[in-house]
Design an enzyme around this catalytic site. Structure first.
Site, PDB file in Angstrom:
ATOM      1  N   HIS A  62      41.584  43.524  52.381  1.00  0.00           N
ATOM      2  CA  HIS A  62      41.317  42.635  51.584  1.00  0.00           C
ATOM      3  C   HIS A  62      42.933  42.095  51.346  1.00  0.00           C
ATOM      4  CE1 HIS A  62      39.582  41.210  47.547  1.00  0.00           C
ATOM      5  NE2 HIS A  62      40.113  40.223  48.205  1.00  0.00           N
ATOM      6  N   HIS A 115      45.163  38.276  50.644  1.00  0.00           N
ATOM      7  CA  HIS A 115      45.215  36.832  50.862  1.00  0.00           C
ATOM      8  C   HIS A 115      46.739  36.623  50.809  1.00  0.00           C
ATOM      9  CE1 HIS A 115      40.911  36.866  49.552  1.00  0.00           C
ATOM     10  NE2 HIS A 115      41.381  37.588  48.374  1.00  0.00           N
ATOM     11  N   ALA A 146      42.218  33.081  47.999  1.00  0.00           N
ATOM     12  CA  ALA A 146      40.837  33.030  47.526  1.00  0.00           C
ATOM     13  C   ALA A 146      40.546  31.868  46.561  1.00  0.00           C
ATOM     14  CB  ALA A 146      40.202  34.048  47.015  1.00  0.00           C
ATOM     15  N   TYR A 189      35.772  36.614  39.139  1.00  0.00           N
ATOM     16  CA  TYR A 189      35.838  37.463  40.439  1.00  0.00           C
ATOM     17  C   TYR A 189      34.907  38.487  40.218  1.00  0.00           C
ATOM     18  CZ  TYR A 189      39.807  35.390  42.745  1.00  0.00           C
ATOM     19  OH  TYR A 189      40.784  34.603  43.283  1.00  0.00           O
ATOM     20  N   HIS A 210      36.865  43.926  44.887  1.00  0.00           N
ATOM     21  CA  HIS A 210      37.080  44.337  43.417  1.00  0.00           C
ATOM     22  C   HIS A 210      36.169  45.585  43.016  1.00  0.00           C
ATOM     23  CE1 HIS A 210      37.301  40.027  43.835  1.00  0.00           C
ATOM     24  NE2 HIS A 210      38.709  40.489  44.132  1.00  0.00           N
ATOM     25  N   GLU A 227      44.273  44.158  47.746  1.00  0.00           N
ATOM     26  CA  GLU A 227      44.524  42.641  47.464  1.00  0.00           C
ATOM     27  C   GLU A 227      45.914  42.298  47.138  1.00  0.00           C
ATOM     28  OE1 GLU A 227      41.602  41.080  44.713  1.00  0.00           O
ATOM     29  OE2 GLU A 227      41.830  39.185  45.447  1.00  0.00           O
TER      30      GLU A 227
END
Lengths: 342, 342
Positions: B6, B8, B72, B194, B223, B284
């Site tokens: 994960h 971005h 995202a 989120y 998450h 993330e």
């Protein structure tokens, strides 16, 4: 003693629902309007609705007093107008008052507010004052989303909400931030909307500076604080990135979490990361989850057992969670507890 | 090796944002429309955007490969029409492809889909196929709320979504269920929207029977699964009250959680209650939380350290979390990993 700060009258006699259905029907056809006198529920019906349910569970589990309010999903603030909500709140709160009068050692009241989408919560001040000063209630439930699933109200830190906060401060009563049913097919009510409501409210408090304006205002966030304790690092980090004070300074003098978390690992996390002064015992029985957990052979919502088994809590910590914090957050409990000991 | 499922492209060169602003301006005035050729970003700019950020952190933390997708919050599916989302997705995914081509050992692509409120996800099939078969991507991000904060789409178990699921199954790629920005002032994006999106999606899967129709369909809920592991007892109890099969049977062959939980206690809970086969390592980074936790002197999002320190995990468990489960959930990784070892 053990104070359960979160119980709803989910087992009310069917007459209450019949009244509500008539009230809803009258939105289309005013000849169907019920009078609140039509709500003929006897004391015996009330006793019967509780004896096999909340009172039985209090006895079995060894809890003493439940802070008791109308069914959360039943508030349904999206229905009708503010007049609809006002009439429905008076009836619902009146029934809670009868419960508390019949069983003063077992229940103390918290009120539903007559919120309505887009309507200033100023319209809730009168009912809050009535419930606290006339009926002896110790707090209220505040719905951050009176649209029931579409989230159209401003954040809880907005001045929109200040009229009800001013009255809460004046009366020295807290609010539990509790959503109602969900009209949105995306959100299951107890599995998504409730938990999302908790998480959302906490983050609104993080983003804002509400407690600068109201240093004594107090909120209980139910269902263990939604997702917040599990993501405590995220929230500490967000506050830091936003240059807010540390969460303990920023809002933990004003925001409290209950223990409606239905497995040992969840309660262990809650008690590990959240300051013990911010945790209030609760089970929400009879409520969202009614089964027996095959992993423990106990009810999922028998949260007292989890607190007893949580590692790292001292006797003083358990006293705070079971009793001391509730006395502090709901100061109007004192009068009830004094009467009780006579 | 350690696969971070994960990440971005939150550090993309500013030209990407300029392109998007022009695209948005063109919604009002078509003379302002950018051509995708206008997006002149050099290889050096891409290198620069990553070297001091994601690549630096990979090296410092000792992770190897990031499954990488467009920002995202930048997807913003609510903006414009499906044609807007289609053009924006092609550009965003094209840039991810360039990243993966420049650093094939460090990044493998996951695509943004051209969703648009109220539009059947059938319009996403072509872009998914292009990204997987032509660009070598291994999955997609699916937004359960293209309205970006108002939740107007049917639940993820509804037949509305089936066209994209059919293509996912055919291509054997999973989706990460990931909301985008929030237009709703009630929801902070990384602090509420989120996490609520994750919790909501999971409960939709509990309520439905999607995996009877698609036994090989796979979703990663990011998450750390939102609020779900913290309330695992609630979800087990809800499934039981609804007479669904045990969660492990009902959906845990199809639903996986990442490890984007930014404190040790949260990761300990996750690994205690969720089957190890359902947990995929992720951080993330560079993402929601960018600070250093004063309690640990480490980055909040340095989740590798938490997995290493979590009690009760065997070496085999850690292998699964760091690598094995990602290979299983994203089978198209194999080709990349084989090329990498040459």
């Amino acid at each position: 003693m053990i104070i359960d700060c979160h119980g709803h009258y989910t087992t009310a006699p069917k007459e209450l629902d019949i009244f509500r259905q008539a009230q809803i029907a009258a939105l289309e056809d005013s000849t169907k309007a019920p009078s609140s006198e039509a709500l003929a529920i006897s004391d015996d019906q009330i006793r019967e609705s509780l004896e096999g349910a909340q009172l039985k569970l209090q006895r079995e589990r060894g809890t003493d007093l439940t802070i008791f309010s109308p069914k959360a999903a039943g508030m349904a603030h999206h229905i009708g107008t503010k007049e609809t909500s006002e009439a429905w709140s008076r009836v619902s709160n009146g029934l809670i008052h009868r419960v508390c009068s019949l069983y003063p050692k077992n229940f103390v009241g918290v009120c539903q507010l007559p919120q309505s989408p887009g309507v200033s919560p100023a319209n809730c001040v009168e009912e809050l004052e009535r419930c606290v000063t006339e009926l002896g209630f110790v707090g209220c439930n505040l719905n951050p989303d009176p649209s029931d699933g579409y989230w159209q109200e401003p954040p809880l830190t907005d001045r929109f909400w200040y009229p009800i906060y001013e009255k809460m401060v004046e009366l020295d009563v807290p609010a539990m931030v509790h959503v109602s049913c969900s009209c949105n097919p995306a959100f299951h009510f107890t599995g998504a909307h409730y938990i999302n409501g908790d998480t959302t409210a906490f983050m609104q408090f993080v983003e804002g500076d509400l407690f600068k304006d109201f240093p004594t205002l107090r909120f209980v966030i139910p269902h263990g604080g939604g997702a917040v304790p599990y993501h405590w690092g995220r929230y500490r980090g967000l506050a830091q990135d936003m240059r807010k004070p540390h969460l303990n300074e920023h809002l933990m003098k004003n925001v409290f979490f209950d223990t409606c978390v239905y497995h040992q690992a969840g309660i262990d996390l809650l008690t590990r990361v959240i300051p013990v002064d911010n945790i209030l015992f609760a089970s929400e029985m009879v409520g969202a989850i009614r089964g027996i957990d095959p992993e423990t052979d106990r009810s999922y919502d028998d949260t007292k057992h989890f607190i007893e088994a949580a590692p790292g809590l001292s006797d003083e910590d358990r006293y705070k969670i079971f009793e001391g914090n509730a006395r502090r957050v709901y100061p109007r409990l004192e009068k009830h507890l004094a009467a009780r000991s006579n």
